[in-house]
Design a protein around this motif. Structure first.
Motif, PDB file in Angstrom:
ATOM      1  N   UNK A 231       0.849  -1.185   0.000  1.00  0.00           N
ATOM      2  CA  UNK A 231       0.000   0.000   0.000  1.00  0.00           C
ATOM      3  C   UNK A 231       0.889   1.241   0.000  1.00  0.00           C
ATOM      4  N   UNK A 232       0.298   2.377  -0.256  1.00  0.00           N
ATOM      5  CA  UNK A 232       1.039   3.634  -0.205  1.00  0.00           C
ATOM      6  C   UNK A 232       0.651   4.355   1.071  1.00  0.00           C
ATOM      7  N   UNK A 233       1.649   4.800   1.827  1.00  0.00           N
ATOM      8  CA  UNK A 233       1.422   5.613   3.016  1.00  0.00           C
ATOM      9  C   UNK A 233       1.665   7.065   2.632  1.00  0.00           C
ATOM     10  N   UNK A 234       0.718   7.905   2.945  1.00  0.00           N
ATOM     11  CA  UNK A 234       0.791   9.312   2.590  1.00  0.00           C
ATOM     12  C   UNK A 234       0.796  10.132   3.882  1.00  0.00           C
ATOM     13  N   UNK A 235       1.770  10.999   4.035  1.00  0.00           N
ATOM     14  CA  UNK A 235       1.811  11.907   5.178  1.00  0.00           C
ATOM     15  C   UNK A 235       1.468  13.297   4.657  1.00  0.00           C
TER      16      UNK A 235
END
Length: 95
Positions: free
Chosen positions: A87-91
Motif C-alpha cells: 500500500x502507499x502511506x501518505x503523510x
C-alpha cells in the motif's frame, strides 16, 4: 500624564506579534493490494483513507488545503504469507 517609552514599546510588541497556530498532520493509507503481480503505482485517482481528512484523492486533499509531505510504499500482511500486500502511506499536513 507622561507615557513611559519602554512601556509603549512593550505594548506595541505584544500587539504586533502574530499568534502562532498549531498545524494539522495526518497519516493516510491507499488501498492494500497483493504484491504479486506488482500493483499499479498511486496516482491522482488513488483514494487515500485519512483519519482526519477522510477518504480522498491527492487533488481533493490539495483543494482542502492539505500538503503532501511524503509518500512511501509499505507492506502489510496479505492472504498468502509468502507474498505481503503493498500500500502507499501518505503523510499530509495543513499549515
Amino acid at each position: 500624564m507622561k507615557l513611559n517609552p519602554v512601556a509603549a514599546v512593550a505594548a506595541f510588541a505584544l500587539v504586533a506579534v502574530p499568534v502562532a497556530q498549531a498545524g494539522q498532520a495526518d497519516i493516510c493509507y491507499g488501498p492494500s493490494l497483493p504484491s504479486i503481480p506488482m500493483p499499479p503505482p498511486a496516482d491522482n485517482t488513488t483514494v487515500f483513507n485519512c483519519p482526519q481528512a477522510g477518504s480522498r484523492t491527492v487533488p481533493e486533499l490539495a483543494n482542502l488545503g492539505w500538503q503532501v509531505v511524503q509518500m512511501t510504499p509499505v507492506t502489510t500482511p496479505g492472504g498468502d504469507p509468502t507474498f505481503p500486500n503493498v500500500t502507499a502511506q501518505l503523510i499530509i499536513q495543513k499549515p
